[in-house]
Design a protein around this motif. Structure first.
Motif, PDB file in Angstrom:
ATOM      1  N   ARG A 258     -33.077  -0.481   9.736  1.00 45.75           N
ATOM      2  CA  ARG A 258     -33.858  -1.278   8.796  1.00 45.75           C
ATOM      3  C   ARG A 258     -35.336  -1.140   9.101  1.00 45.75           C
ATOM      4  NH1 ARG A 258     -32.074  -7.402   8.182  1.00 45.75           N
ATOM      5  NH2 ARG A 258     -30.039  -6.582   8.730  1.00 45.75           N
ATOM      6  N   PRO A 310     -25.514 -16.747   2.546  1.00 47.05           N
ATOM      7  CA  PRO A 310     -24.408 -16.608   3.484  1.00 47.05           C
ATOM      8  C   PRO A 310     -23.736 -15.243   3.344  1.00 47.05           C
ATOM      9  CG  PRO A 310     -23.804 -18.056   1.691  1.00 47.05           C
ATOM     10  CD  PRO A 310     -25.238 -17.713   1.501  1.00 47.05           C
ATOM     11  N   ARG A 311     -23.155 -14.799   4.457  1.00 49.02           N
ATOM     12  CA  ARG A 311     -22.595 -13.465   4.538  1.00 49.02           C
ATOM     13  C   ARG A 311     -21.429 -13.234   3.587  1.00 49.02           C
ATOM     14  NH1 ARG A 311     -20.801  -9.108   7.552  1.00 49.02           N
ATOM     15  NH2 ARG A 311     -18.644  -9.697   7.490  1.00 49.02           N
ATOM     16  N   THR A 312     -20.597 -14.258   3.439  1.00 42.96           N
ATOM     17  CA  THR A 312     -19.367 -14.041   2.679  1.00 42.96           C
ATOM     18  C   THR A 312     -19.540 -14.426   1.210  1.00 42.96           C
ATOM     19  OG1 THR A 312     -18.703 -16.188   3.488  1.00 42.96           O
ATOM     20  CG2 THR A 312     -17.753 -14.282   4.571  1.00 42.96           C
ATOM     21  N   HIS A 313     -20.797 -14.553   0.781  1.00 49.70           N
ATOM     22  CA  HIS A 313     -21.041 -15.026  -0.576  1.00 49.70           C
ATOM     23  C   HIS A 313     -20.306 -14.198  -1.625  1.00 49.70           C
ATOM     24  CE1 HIS A 313     -23.455 -17.346  -3.434  1.00 49.70           C
ATOM     25  NE2 HIS A 313     -23.235 -16.312  -4.198  1.00 49.70           N
ATOM     26  N   ALA A 314     -20.508 -12.894  -1.589  1.00 55.41           N
ATOM     27  CA  ALA A 314     -19.907 -12.026  -2.598  1.00 55.41           C
ATOM     28  C   ALA A 314     -18.382 -12.029  -2.461  1.00 55.41           C
ATOM     29  CB  ALA A 314     -20.438 -10.604  -2.451  1.00 55.41           C
ATOM     30  N   ALA A 315     -17.904 -12.124  -1.224  1.00 54.24           N
ATOM     31  CA  ALA A 315     -16.466 -12.047  -0.970  1.00 54.24           C
ATOM     32  C   ALA A 315     -15.729 -13.199  -1.650  1.00 54.24           C
ATOM     33  CB  ALA A 315     -16.210 -12.073   0.516  1.00 54.24           C
ATOM     34  N   ALA A 316     -16.303 -14.396  -1.579  1.00 53.07           N
ATOM     35  CA  ALA A 316     -15.612 -15.557  -2.104  1.00 53.07           C
ATOM     36  C   ALA A 316     -15.403 -15.445  -3.615  1.00 53.07           C
ATOM     37  CB  ALA A 316     -16.398 -16.818  -1.777  1.00 53.07           C
ATOM     38  N   ALA A 318     -15.101 -12.685  -5.413  1.00 54.32           N
ATOM     39  CA  ALA A 318     -14.351 -11.533  -5.897  1.00 54.32           C
ATOM     40  C   ALA A 318     -12.838 -11.715  -5.885  1.00 54.32           C
ATOM     41  CB  ALA A 318     -14.723 -10.308  -5.075  1.00 54.32           C
ATOM     42  N   SER A 319     -12.301 -12.356  -4.852  1.00 58.84           N
ATOM     43  CA  SER A 319     -10.847 -12.317  -4.723  1.00 58.84           C
ATOM     44  C   SER A 319     -10.185 -13.666  -4.957  1.00 58.84           C
ATOM     45  CB  SER A 319     -10.480 -11.763  -3.343  1.00 58.84           C
ATOM     46  OG  SER A 319     -11.309 -12.329  -2.364  1.00 58.84           O
ATOM     47  N   GLY A 320     -10.916 -14.642  -5.439  1.00 57.30           N
ATOM     48  CA  GLY A 320     -10.359 -15.970  -5.607  1.00 57.30           C
ATOM     49  C   GLY A 320      -9.420 -16.143  -6.775  1.00 57.30           C
TER      50      GLY A 320
END
Lengths: 320, 499
Positions: A258, A310-316, A318-320
């Motif tokens: 970075r 937060p790190r898991t923002h996109a994750a939450a 997508a798969s809910g």
């Protein structure tokens, strides 16, 4: 949180702005063209070296020997003047810098020596060679008038040195953000295994990064020698700390992967402005270092503690 | 059949490392437009064979033909030029670049000498859409979940329009939904004439997707045959060389008083109002789709993440867990999902990894007793048959299953009262899996309480006493073993009522 995150994202600009603001309030006439021009010129040496260091840090490498390379290149450029003329000698100085970078690159790529150790060793070696070549004495150049010509100010603000610095930063910015090779550099610094598995040659990239950093240290060293009409083995002995500080203040991560050229520009300007302002106020040099150190710590701590989202923002989502 | 119709023909491939013969005279023939599965236990030689195919290793002997032409591949770039693409099990992506830049890593399109970002974003969006993944091509890769990263890795291989694509355990971090989507895309690639090599430990999945199956054991090829007419039991027998009757045996154990109680726990983001208790001698399953909040919940209980509401009780007493150290003091241990990054210290030996949490116990007056340290490592290496049985070996050199056994023993030596396991058998072969289950069984028989997160339904059904299912951050009431079925769990996980 978002406000703070935004501040962290543009922290270099914020810090630079604050520095300029405080300086303009406390130092009369700080924002005058001539003061700014002086500050920019003083930052240019650090800046040109920092430009090369930015590339190395992004590639997860480091070069501690740039200060010694700086001196060695300057000495080469001055000592060869009687034999081959001023401009060929200057070119030879830059090439000496590139060669020093190539040695560092060779050590760390081919012989797999950790860059910190390899360049710590070459830092000592290059410095000693500089003393040996000059018998530990400053060497004068042949044309004293040249230094006057090189200090000329263009467009009321740029010297040759500071123009070169700003030009190099802008070129690096385009290269890092827009070219394939530039993007590959981030890949190598972030995850060299993945880069290699994707068909990129990390060794070659790292080697060229060392040559680039060495060459730029050479450019800075040659300019220093020409503007002072002197090659000295003690030039640049304390540069490395300021250079790394400027790059890191600019948001480039020392762990690689970075960083940005414009950030380095901001970091260099911040440190140059600080130094200039404090000198105008006759603040002792050691206090200046304390302030630079504190700013460095502040920025890195902000970077580590405030994450943009937060790190898991996109994750939450997508798969809910 | 003409030579051109054969995508890959490897003949007599052997690979010898100093002191070890990893592959001996393996033959492999893969046709275009077919899915060819390669199965075998860890250490059977699958990875080595694939590293030969991807140009990472040069074989000691043997020849490789791609589409009928003999080739010699010395580096990954050579294999890629020949149209071979790998989807690695250990993700091979760059966290600091964008999704689109990762998909095009190593072959970014240029426009007027510059990287064509617009084209990359556009094409990546199309490919991700085809794959059925809702991922922003502009997102920084490191900000995605592991399952999303896995999809990006697959998109990366697919985007290169390969002739041969190799997938190494592609479903190990995917939910059942995502696995189904992957299979759809594999069938599509198959129709496009791409040869697909599919490496997996999940025997059922292999039978579902593969046309041909090659079985490797101990570096040798055992057999290649059509997937039709081969049964799960037969395949497992060929892989391990013996009959494995029950894949997920359940060791009976006596269930006692509640040890860990979680009351209305939430982090106001990933999970909310979660209640459960685990009793002495019990295995509580925690399942649900990837991203439902299971890992975040486990991390909060272990102090790796902060809970904003609710409380945790151990042995009936409320405890404040602000850090993993506090959790360990309270008697809670955690074996993370991401073994490579969080579970092991790869540069240390097996022995040093095992004794890491208990160094204080092993030391007297501040000096670690090497004798006690060695004894401990020897004990667990033997007890769990960690291969190779050398506690001084660097743990990073061990296979996934053996690393996991070492991680488990690391926590056993700390003797916790509650053990949290996050996907303990992910990417682990059948033999090691059974062994890990046996170890877990012994632990609960010894009175430990275990919370096991798993996406693999047969495993959950086979091993757990009770199961709670998470969906969108909410946990279901515990379901008893007797009332469990795959349909019931999927209904709870997706929110769709079972018919």
């Amino acid at each position: 949180m978002t406000m703070l995150a935004r501040l962290v994202r543009y922290r270099v600009t914020v810090i630079l702005g604050l520095t300029l603001l405080v300086a303009s309030l406390t130092v009369p006439g700080f924002l005058s063209i001539s003061t700014l021009s002086l500050g920019l010129d003083r930052g240019a040496t650090i800046g040109i070296i920092a430009t090369g260091m930015t590339v190395l840090l992004i590639a997860r490498q480091i070069d501690l020997s740039v200060g010694s390379t700086f001196a060695l290149a300057g000495i080469t450029a001055v000592m060869l003047q009687p034999a081959i003329g001023i401009w060929p000698a200057a070119l030879a100085g830059v090439l000496a810098g590139a060669a020093a970078g190539a040695i560092n690159g060779l050590l760390s790529v081919v012989f797999k020596v950790n860059a910190l150790v390899a360049t710590l060793a070459t830092m000592l070696i290059f410095r000693s060679i500089a003393h040996w070549l000059t018998d530990s004495q400053p060497v004068p150049g042949t044309d004293i008038m040249l230094s006057v010509a090189l200090s000329k100010i263009y467009l009321e603000i740029f010297t040759l040195r500071s123009a070169l610095f700003v030009g190099a930063i802008l070129l690096l910015h385009v290269w890092l953000t827009r070219t394939v090779a530039g993007r590959n550099l981030f890949a190598v610094g972030s995850n060299a295994d993945a880069a290699e598995a994707s068909g990129i040659a990390p060794g070659r990239t790292v080697f060229l990064a060392f040559v680039f950093a060495g060459a730029l240290a050479g450019v800075a060293g040659v300019l220093q020698s020409l503007t002072t009409n002197t090659g000295s083995p003690v030039f640049g002995a304390e540069l490395i700390v300021t250079v790394i500080a400027a790059v890191v203040v600019g948001g480039t991560r020392i762990e690689g992967g970075r960083g940005s050229a414009l950030g380095t520009l901001g970091g260099v300007l911040t440190i140059a402005a600080l130094t200039t302002a404090m000198e105008f106020q006759s603040v002792p040099a050691y206090i200046q270092q304390v302030v630079s150190g504190l700013i460095l710590i502040l920025l890195v701590v902000l970077d580590r503690t405030v994450r943009p989202g937060p790190r898991t923002h996109a994750a939450a989502g997508a798969s809910g | 059949m003409s030579a051109a119709a054969t995508a890959l023909r490897m003949r007599g491939i052997s690979k010898t490392f100093p002191g070890v013969k990893a592959l001996s005279s393996v033959n492999l023939t893969v046709e275009f437009g077919r899915v060819h599965a390669i199965v075998g236990e860890n250490g059977a030689g699958k990875s080595t064979l694939m590293k030969v195919l991807s140009g990472t290793y040069l074989p000691t002997t043997g020849t490789t033909e791609i589409a009928g032409v003999e080739v010699r591949m010395r580096k990954p770039a050579d294999a890629q030029r020949l149209g071979i693409r790998m989807v690695h099990q250990e993700l091979n992506l760059v966290p600091d670049l964008s999704v689109a830049e990762n998909v095009y890593l190593g072959r970014m399109p240029r426009r007027w000498g510059l990287a064509d970002k617009a084209a990359m974003l556009r094409e990546t969006a199309v490919i991700l859409d085809e794959l059925g993944a809702t991922i922003d091509p502009k997102a920084r890769l490191g900000d995605l979940s592991i399952s999303q990263q896995q999809l990006v890795e697959i998109a990366k291989a697919y985007a290169a329009a390969p002739r041969i694509i190799v997938l190494d355990e592609p479903t190990s971090s995917l939910s059942e939904h995502e696995t189904a989507a992957l299979f759809r895309i594999l069938r599509k690639m198959k129709q496009q004439g791409i040869a697909i090599i599919y490496i997996s430990h999940r025997v059922k999945e292999v039978l579902e997707i593969a046309d041909d199956v090659t079985i490797l054991r101990d570096g040798s090829m055992i057999d290649t045959r059509p997937a039709d007419g081969i049964t799960v039991a037969e395949m497992i027998r060929l892989m391990v060389g013996r009959e494995v009757t029950n894949v997920f045996p359940k060791t009976p154990s006596e269930i006692g008083a509640p040890v860990l109680k979680v009351v209305a726990l939430g982090d106001s983001y990933n999970f909310r109002n979660v209640n459960f208790e685990v009793r002495k001698g019990e295995i509580l399953g925690l399942t649900g789709l990837v991203g439902a909040g299971r890992t975040e919940l486990a991390k909060a209980v272990f102090g790796l993440a902060r809970a904003t509401e609710g409380r945790i009780e151990v042995d009936g007493k409320p405890v404040v867990i602000g850090s993993p150290a506090a959790a360990v003091r309270a008697g809670i241990a955690y074996v993370p999902e991401d073994r490579k990054d969080e579970g092991i210290v790869p540069s240390l030996s097996v022995r040093e990894n095992i004794s890491l949490p208990v160094l204080r116990k092993l030391s007297r007056f501040g000096r670690v007793s090497m004798t006690a340290d060695r004894r401990l490592a020897d004990k667990y290496t033997k007890e769990f048959s960690i291969m190779p049985p050398d506690p001084e070996r660097r743990i990073g050199l061990l296979s996934g299953g053996n690393q996991q056994k070492a991680v488990l023993s690391k926590w056993l030596s700390a003797d916790p009262s509650v053990l949290l396991l996050d996907e303990p058998t992910r990417g682990v072969d059948v033999g090691a899996k059974a062994e890990i289950h046996r170890i877990i069984g012994e632990l609960v028989a010894g009175g430990m309480a275990v919370v096991m997160i798993s996406s693999e339904l047969p495993e959950v059904l086979g091993v757990c006493d009770r199961v709670i299912v998470m969906r969108d951050g909410h946990a279901s009431a515990p379901v008893d073993r007797a009332a469990l079925s795959e349909e019931k769990i999927m209904a709870l996980a997706t929110g769709e009522e079972a018919a």
